[in-house]
Design a protein around this motif. Sequence first.
Motif, PDB file in Angstrom:
ATOM      1  N   ILE A  94       1.013  -1.397  -0.080  1.00 56.57           N
ATOM      2  CA  ILE A  94       0.089  -0.061   0.208  1.00 56.57           C
ATOM      3  C   ILE A  94       0.831   1.323  -0.151  1.00 56.57           C
ATOM      4  CG2 ILE A  94      -0.319  -0.077   2.360  1.00 56.57           C
ATOM      5  CD1 ILE A  94      -3.123   0.568   0.023  1.00 56.57           C
ATOM      6  N   ASP A  95       2.180   1.457   0.215  1.00 57.14           N
ATOM      7  CA  ASP A  95       2.898   2.411   0.428  1.00 57.14           C
ATOM      8  C   ASP A  95       3.471   2.833  -1.006  1.00 57.14           C
ATOM      9  OD1 ASP A  95       4.800   0.266  -0.141  1.00 57.14           O
ATOM     10  OD2 ASP A  95       6.030   0.814   1.739  1.00 57.14           O
ATOM     11  N   ASN A  96       3.338   1.758  -2.073  1.00 59.42           N
ATOM     12  CA  ASN A  96       3.619   1.968  -3.519  1.00 59.42           C
ATOM     13  C   ASN A  96       5.141   2.128  -3.779  1.00 59.42           C
ATOM     14  OD1 ASN A  96       0.880   3.991  -4.329  1.00 59.42           O
ATOM     15  ND2 ASN A  96       0.780   2.032  -3.771  1.00 59.42           N
ATOM     16  N   SER A  97       5.652   1.388  -2.818  1.00 60.79           N
ATOM     17  CA  SER A  97       7.210   1.821  -3.019  1.00 60.79           C
ATOM     18  C   SER A  97       7.977   0.549  -3.849  1.00 60.79           C
ATOM     19  CB  SER A  97       8.038   1.743  -1.680  1.00 60.79           C
ATOM     20  OG  SER A  97       7.871   0.507  -0.946  1.00 60.79           O
ATOM     21  N   VAL A  98       7.171  -0.715  -4.098  1.00 58.69           N
ATOM     22  CA  VAL A  98       7.557  -1.641  -4.833  1.00 58.69           C
ATOM     23  C   VAL A  98       6.583  -2.152  -5.801  1.00 58.69           C
ATOM     24  CG1 VAL A  98       8.216  -4.243  -4.869  1.00 58.69           C
ATOM     25  CG2 VAL A  98       8.895  -2.626  -2.942  1.00 58.69           C
ATOM     26  N   THR A  99       7.064  -2.134  -7.151  1.00 54.73           N
ATOM     27  CA  THR A  99       6.053  -2.572  -8.451  1.00 54.73           C
ATOM     28  C   THR A  99       6.483  -3.945  -8.706  1.00 54.73           C
ATOM     29  OG1 THR A  99       6.160  -0.126  -9.021  1.00 54.73           O
ATOM     30  CG2 THR A  99       5.445  -1.725 -10.632  1.00 54.73           C
ATOM     31  N   LEU A 100       5.352  -4.542  -8.930  1.00 55.71           N
ATOM     32  CA  LEU A 100       5.627  -5.960  -9.554  1.00 55.71           C
ATOM     33  C   LEU A 100       5.062  -5.665 -10.907  1.00 55.71           C
ATOM     34  CD1 LEU A 100       3.231  -8.088  -7.006  1.00 55.71           C
ATOM     35  CD2 LEU A 100       5.600  -7.732  -7.138  1.00 55.71           C
ATOM     36  N   PRO A 101       6.101  -5.996 -11.914  1.00 57.99           N
ATOM     37  CA  PRO A 101       6.079  -5.965 -13.251  1.00 57.99           C
ATOM     38  C   PRO A 101       4.834  -6.663 -14.108  1.00 57.99           C
ATOM     39  CG  PRO A 101       7.936  -7.195 -13.153  1.00 57.99           C
ATOM     40  CD  PRO A 101       7.232  -6.723 -11.590  1.00 57.99           C
ATOM     41  N   GLY A 102       3.993  -6.031 -14.990  1.00 56.09           N
ATOM     42  CA  GLY A 102       3.176  -6.693 -15.822  1.00 56.09           C
ATOM     43  C   GLY A 102       3.685  -7.940 -16.387  1.00 56.09           C
ATOM     44  N   TYR A 103       2.927  -8.662 -17.007  1.00 53.45           N
ATOM     45  CA  TYR A 103       3.074  -9.890 -17.862  1.00 53.45           C
ATOM     46  C   TYR A 103       2.028 -10.434 -18.606  1.00 53.45           C
ATOM     47  CZ  TYR A 103       0.396 -12.467 -14.271  1.00 53.45           C
ATOM     48  OH  TYR A 103      -0.592 -12.996 -13.744  1.00 53.45           O
TER      49      TYR A 103
END
Length: 158
Positions: A94-103
Amino acid sequence: VDPNDATRIVQTGAQRTNGFELGISGRVNSRWTVMGGYASQDAFVTSATAAARAGAQVAQVPHHTFSLWNSYQVHPRASVAAGITYRSDMFAGIDNSVTLPGYTRADAAAYLSLRRGWRLQANVENLFDRRYFVNADGNTNISPGYPRTLRVALGTSF
């Protein structure tokens, strides 16, 4: 965490999701069936919490998802199928600091109807053995998707 009881969680803040979902399924001809879907979502925090500012994106909610599945009957008792699944990037926490890349992932299957209601099925998930992340439980507990996987099942109906 509840300041009066560490074993309890107290809900704070608020969030909202705006979006839409479309789905379609049908037969192209007597042997070919197609199913597909698309969803667009904008999930965001509307009232700040200790973990997130107002306006932050809600974790694990991709803006876009798409899927398409085709099944073709090659014989009265045998079918083959293939499809793709797409998911845009999303935040792990929820802190928006880590992004999981799309696939984008491709899958395939084969089905064989046996005698007396029995059916043999083989599925291959992640056909091209792509590396991707499927979900997360916070910023440091991220789950990878399966590598190329074969599943075989025998089922019946009665």
